[in-house]
Scaffold this motif. Structure first.
Motif, PDB file in Angstrom:
ATOM      1  N   PHE A  39       0.830  -1.215   0.000  1.00 15.58           N
ATOM      2  CA  PHE A  39       0.000   0.000   0.000  1.00 15.58           C
ATOM      3  C   PHE A  39       0.865   1.266   0.000  1.00 15.58           C
ATOM      4  O   PHE A  39       0.360   2.363  -0.261  1.00 15.58           O
ATOM      5  CB  PHE A  39      -0.904  -0.058   1.248  1.00 15.58           C
ATOM      6  N   HIS A  43      -0.709   5.027  -0.738  1.00 12.16           N
ATOM      7  CA  HIS A  43      -1.214   5.810   0.401  1.00 12.16           C
ATOM      8  C   HIS A  43      -1.281   7.295   0.056  1.00 12.16           C
ATOM      9  O   HIS A  43      -0.267   7.901  -0.271  1.00 12.16           O
ATOM     10  CB  HIS A  43      -0.297   5.583   1.610  1.00 12.16           C
ATOM     11  N   PRO A  44      -2.488   7.896   0.130  1.00 13.60           N
ATOM     12  CA  PRO A  44      -2.619   9.324  -0.216  1.00 13.60           C
ATOM     13  C   PRO A  44      -1.753  10.233   0.663  1.00 13.60           C
ATOM     14  O   PRO A  44      -1.390  11.326   0.254  1.00 13.60           O
ATOM     15  CB  PRO A  44      -4.109   9.609   0.020  1.00 13.60           C
ATOM     16  N   GLY A  45      -1.422   9.757   1.862  1.00 12.65           N
ATOM     17  CA  GLY A  45      -0.579  10.543   2.764  1.00 12.65           C
ATOM     18  C   GLY A  45       0.905  10.329   2.514  1.00 12.65           C
ATOM     19  O   GLY A  45       1.736  10.880   3.237  1.00 12.65           O
ATOM     20  N   LEU A  50       4.250   6.183   6.505  1.00  9.77           N
ATOM     21  CA  LEU A  50       4.043   4.774   6.866  1.00  9.77           C
ATOM     22  C   LEU A  50       5.369   4.120   7.235  1.00  9.77           C
ATOM     23  O   LEU A  50       5.446   3.360   8.212  1.00  9.77           O
ATOM     24  CB  LEU A  50       3.372   4.015   5.704  1.00  9.77           C
ATOM     25  N   PHE A  62      -2.159   7.622  13.400  1.00  5.60           N
ATOM     26  CA  PHE A  62      -3.271   7.369  12.479  1.00  5.60           C
ATOM     27  C   PHE A  62      -4.491   8.208  12.849  1.00  5.60           C
ATOM     28  O   PHE A  62      -5.117   8.832  11.997  1.00  5.60           O
ATOM     29  CB  PHE A  62      -3.622   5.873  12.501  1.00  5.60           C
ATOM     30  N   HIS A  67      -8.282  10.229   9.791  1.00  5.30           N
ATOM     31  CA  HIS A  67      -8.606   9.463   8.585  1.00  5.30           C
ATOM     32  C   HIS A  67     -10.115   9.310   8.380  1.00  5.30           C
ATOM     33  O   HIS A  67     -10.867   9.143   9.341  1.00  5.30           O
ATOM     34  CB  HIS A  67      -7.962   8.078   8.669  1.00  5.30           C
ATOM     35  N   SER A  68     -10.521   9.342   7.132  1.00  6.21           N
ATOM     36  CA  SER A  68     -11.947   9.242   6.773  1.00  6.21           C
ATOM     37  C   SER A  68     -12.464   7.818   6.984  1.00  6.21           C
ATOM     38  O   SER A  68     -11.675   6.884   7.186  1.00  6.21           O
ATOM     39  CB  SER A  68     -12.122   9.621   5.305  1.00  6.21           C
TER      40      SER A  68
HETATM   41  C1  HEM Z   1      -3.667   0.778   6.747  1.00 10.14           C
HETATM   42  C2  HEM Z   1      -3.451   1.990   7.194  1.00 10.14           C
HETATM   43  C3  HEM Z   1      -3.816   3.268   6.472  1.00 10.14           C
HETATM   44  C4  HEM Z   1      -4.718   3.501   5.466  1.00 10.14           C
HETATM   45  C5  HEM Z   1      -5.635   2.493   4.767  1.00 10.14           C
HETATM   46  C6  HEM Z   1      -4.646   4.922   5.158  1.00 10.14           C
HETATM   47  C7  HEM Z   1      -5.407   5.539   4.187  1.00 10.14           C
HETATM   48  C8  HEM Z   1      -5.398   6.899   3.938  1.00 10.14           C
HETATM   49  C9  HEM Z   1      -6.325   7.568   3.043  1.00 10.14           C
HETATM   50  C10 HEM Z   1      -7.421   6.902   2.226  1.00 10.14           C
HETATM   51  C11 HEM Z   1      -5.997   8.896   3.072  1.00 10.14           C
HETATM   52  C12 HEM Z   1      -6.705  10.032   2.303  1.00 10.14           C
HETATM   53  C13 HEM Z   1      -7.501  10.881   3.248  1.00 10.14           C
HETATM   54  C14 HEM Z   1      -8.612  10.112   3.955  1.00 10.14           C
HETATM   55  O1  HEM Z   1      -9.413   9.442   3.263  1.00 10.14           O
HETATM   56  O2  HEM Z   1      -8.669  10.155   5.189  1.00 10.14           O
HETATM   57  C15 HEM Z   1      -4.864   9.044   3.962  1.00 10.14           C
HETATM   58  C16 HEM Z   1      -4.217  10.236   4.227  1.00 10.14           C
HETATM   59  C17 HEM Z   1      -3.177  10.390   5.104  1.00 10.14           C
HETATM   60  N1  HEM Z   1      -2.650   9.418   5.942  1.00 10.14           N
HETATM   61 FE1  HEM Z   1      -3.178   7.484   5.935  1.00 10.14          FE
HETATM   62  N2  HEM Z   1      -3.716   5.519   5.961  1.00 10.14           N
HETATM   63  C18 HEM Z   1      -3.173   4.551   6.780  1.00 10.14           C
HETATM   64  C19 HEM Z   1      -2.225   4.718   7.762  1.00 10.14           C
HETATM   65  C20 HEM Z   1      -1.620   5.900   8.068  1.00 10.14           C
HETATM   66  C21 HEM Z   1      -0.658   6.080   9.136  1.00 10.14           C
HETATM   67  C22 HEM Z   1      -0.155   4.990  10.101  1.00 10.14           C
HETATM   68  C23 HEM Z   1      -0.286   7.370   9.112  1.00 10.14           C
HETATM   69  C24 HEM Z   1       0.724   7.917  10.086  1.00 10.14           C
HETATM   70  C25 HEM Z   1       1.085   9.116  10.250  1.00 10.14           C
HETATM   71  C26 HEM Z   1      -1.011   8.043   8.026  1.00 10.14           C
HETATM   72  C27 HEM Z   1      -0.901   9.373   7.658  1.00 10.14           C
HETATM   73  C28 HEM Z   1      -1.639   9.985   6.681  1.00 10.14           C
HETATM   74  C29 HEM Z   1      -1.489  11.391   6.310  1.00 10.14           C
HETATM   75  C30 HEM Z   1      -0.483  12.376   6.885  1.00 10.14           C
HETATM   76  C31 HEM Z   1      -2.456  11.630   5.311  1.00 10.14           C
HETATM   77  C32 HEM Z   1      -2.674  12.936   4.571  1.00 10.14           C
HETATM   78  C33 HEM Z   1      -3.779  13.735   5.182  1.00 10.14           C
HETATM   79  C34 HEM Z   1      -4.066  14.967   4.372  1.00 10.14           C
HETATM   80  O3  HEM Z   1      -3.435  15.186   3.336  1.00 10.14           O
HETATM   81  O4  HEM Z   1      -4.963  15.690   4.795  1.00 10.14           O
HETATM   82  N3  HEM Z   1      -1.825   7.106   7.416  1.00 10.14           N
HETATM   83  N4  HEM Z   1      -4.522   7.829   4.482  1.00 10.14           N
END
Ligand code: HEM
Length: 134
Positions: A39, A43-45, A50, A62, A67-68
């Protein structure tokens, strides 16, 4: 919990810790273990965040992102297991949980909130009767 016939294994934090490089990234969120290696570049972030959490507990990071619900549904496909009972942490609240639920135990507060409108209605009735019925 086994979902859709997918069996979840039990892991220790030591086992998760071994997967802390870009070639294998496991993270712990809400006491469940996710293999997000495939992934990383989706990952959009970004993959960096990660990789930073690789091999460790990432629940707070997280949740801090807010997250949405789409993201939460997406996680399911990367879940590979869960933590052994002895290493589970008291679960942090999910940001999507309505916070007002926590204060629902204090019923006398909601009871007191009726006093002001009832007293106001009573006073208004008395004034109305005195004014119009004399
Ligand atoms: C299996 C685990 C994860 C999945 C499926 C996931 C999925 C996503 C998705 C779909 C988004 C787009 C925005 C939303 O829909 O909320 C996102 C944004 C983001 N994620 Fe994750 N994420 C995961 C784990 C993590 C972890 C552990 C971090 C740790 C810091 C992280 C940090 C971010 C950040 C910084 C963004 C950007 C937010 C923004 O631009 O406003 N994510 N993630």
């Amino acid at each position: 919990m086994a979902e859709q016939g997918k069996e979840l294994k039990i892991f220790t934090t030591a086992q998760v810790k071994e997967h802390n490089t870009k070639s294998s990234v496991w993270i712990i969120i809400h006491n469940d273990i996710y293999d997000v290696t495939s992934f990383l570049n989706e990952h959009p972030g970004g993959e960096e965040v990660l990789i930073e959490q690789a091999g460790q507990e990432a629940t707070e990071a997280f949740e801090d992102v807010g997250h949405s619900s789409d993201a939460r549904a997406m996680m399911e496909q990367y879940k590979i297991g869960t933590l052994v009972d002895s290493e589970r942490k008291p679960d942090l609240p999910k940001k999507s949980d309505p916070e007002w639920k926590e204060s629902s135990g204090s019923s006398d507060v909601s009871w007191k909130s009726w006093i002001v409108p009832i007293a106001f209605g009573f006073v208004a009735t008395v004034i109305y009767r005195l004014y119009f019925m004399s």
